[in-house]
Enzyme design. Structure first.
Site, short mmCIF file in Angstrom:
data_model
loop_
_atom_site.label_atom_id
_atom_site.label_comp_id
_atom_site.label_asym_id
_atom_site.label_seq_id
_atom_site.Cartn_x
_atom_site.Cartn_y
_atom_site.Cartn_z
N PHE A 47 0.83 -1.20 0.00
CA PHE A 47 0.00 0.00 0.00
C PHE A 47 0.87 1.25 0.00
CE2 PHE A 47 -2.34 -3.23 2.39
CZ PHE A 47 -3.65 -3.13 1.93
N ASP A 48 0.49 2.24 -0.78
CA ASP A 48 0.97 3.60 -0.56
C ASP A 48 0.29 4.12 0.70
OD1 ASP A 48 2.07 6.16 -0.94
OD2 ASP A 48 0.39 6.78 -2.19
#
Length: 365
Positions: free
Chosen positions: A206-207
């Site tokens: 995930f960013d």
């Protein structure tokens, strides 16, 4: 995304009791079946529901070309002609297989548990195409029992009814609609040459900003620059960030991870999560980690890149899926063989490679 509560404190409603009886009947049907080796689907109210479109699960590029160039009737006829020929695998296929592996491990530890991944095929295909889709799912021995085929209409209105925790599609407009409805969603992008992926561990990257967290800090970067951003993050280090569109999916993954930890299997857990952020650790990392802590969530690895490209690191991680809100990070991941999913949320949609997009020019294209 948390599942909707069926009752208020205490008693169950008649509809809840009816649903429980229905699912008990489904359980009995699968448990007594002699002709299928496929496990029964979990009760959706307890499951982590992943809705995938038919164009992400399977490679339907040729079929899409027929639809665009020759129209709907020819498209349906084409599918009927080839309904005994399975589709080849699509961009979400490895992710779905990894979900199934996690389910197999969970069933070994908790044979009667309903806390599993439930994979739903969500498509605007016509029911006539359903036979080829079913044949393809059976050909690859995929555990997908719930379908939604909407005959040309958008399936977005059904996502909440299917208790969806994550929706994956190739249609960016549908993804945008889902996010506006409060459902975690992303547009998937294939790569010309995909990295070899783990068969035993689901890896999800995930960013941070505008993915797990809101875009409140990213707005400051874009509008006031890095120095102001660093001062802001230091000042508000102990104030948790607001949640972003994918926070609930990380929460759902964490719920399943903890079932392995409870059996002393943290080191062999078949789910591994990564935070891959352009933030600098010393200057802006503490707020991120404290936010996750305040939510009662954790990631297995937190990687702060201080603005460096994400592609090379993702090539090392080899995630089954990587979520980011900015297309230039998606493109960088693709170039190095990572399956990426764009989350169209927040101020980052107005910028590309640090430059503001001229919306008047974009509308003309």
């Amino acid at each position: 995304m948390s599942k909707p509560e069926g009752t208020e404190r205490g008693g169950q409603s008649n509809s809840d009791n009816s649903e429980e009886k229905d699912w008990a009947a489904v359980k009995a049907l699968f448990d007594n079946a002699k002709t299928t080796k496929k496990p029964r689907p979990p009760n959706p109210s307890n499951a982590v529901t992943i809705a995938v479109s038919s164009r992400t699960l399977f490679n339907m590029v040729k079929e899409r070309k027929v639809f665009v160039e020759e129209g709907l009737e020819r498209y349906v006829a084409h599918q009927l002609e080839l309904e005994d020929q399975p589709f080849t695998s699509g961009v979400s296929f490895p992710f779905v297989k990894a979900l199934m592996n996690v389910n197999a491990r969970l069933r070994e530890l908790y044979p009667d548990s309903e806390e599993l991944f439930d994979i739903v095929l969500m498509t605007n295909n016509h029911a006539q195409v359903g036979v080829r889709l079913i044949n393809s799912i059976n050909y690859y021995d995929l555990t997908i029992e719930r379908f939604c085929m909407t005959g040309g209409e958008s399936p977005i209105g059904y996502l909440k009814a299917y208790m969806t925790n994550l929706y994956l599609s190739k249609d960016s407009k549908k993804v945008q609609e889902a996010i506006e409805e409060g459902i975690a969603a992303a547009t998937m992008f294939a790569c010309d040459s995909e990295n070899e992926l783990s068969d035993t561990q689901l890896r999800v990257a995930f960013d941070g900003d505008a993915v797990l967290f809101s875009d409140e800090s990213e707005i400051i970067v874009k509008e006031h620059g890095l120095d102001t951003f660093f001062r802001h993050e230091k000042e508000f280090e102990n104030k948790p960030l607001a949640q972003g569109p994918l926070k609930c999916f990380l929460e759902a993954l964490g719920k399943l991870q903890r079932k392995f930890y409870a059996k002393n299997q943290r080191n062999s857990c078949p789910i591994r999560t990564y935070l891959v952020t352009a933030r600098s650790a010393a200057s802006a990392g503490a707020r991120v980690l404290k936010t996750l802590r305040s939510w009662g969530l954790e990631v297995d690895e937190a990687l702060f890149l201080a603005g460096a490209p994400k592609g090379p690191l993702l090539q090392k991680i080899r995630p089954h899926i990587f979520f980011d809100d900015q297309m230039f990070h998606i493109e960088g991941a693709q170039e190095l063989g990572t399956i990426a999913a764009h989350v169209p949320y927040g101020i980052g949609q107005k910028y590309h490679k640090g430059k503001r997009i001229d919306t008047s020019d974009a509308e003309k294209k």
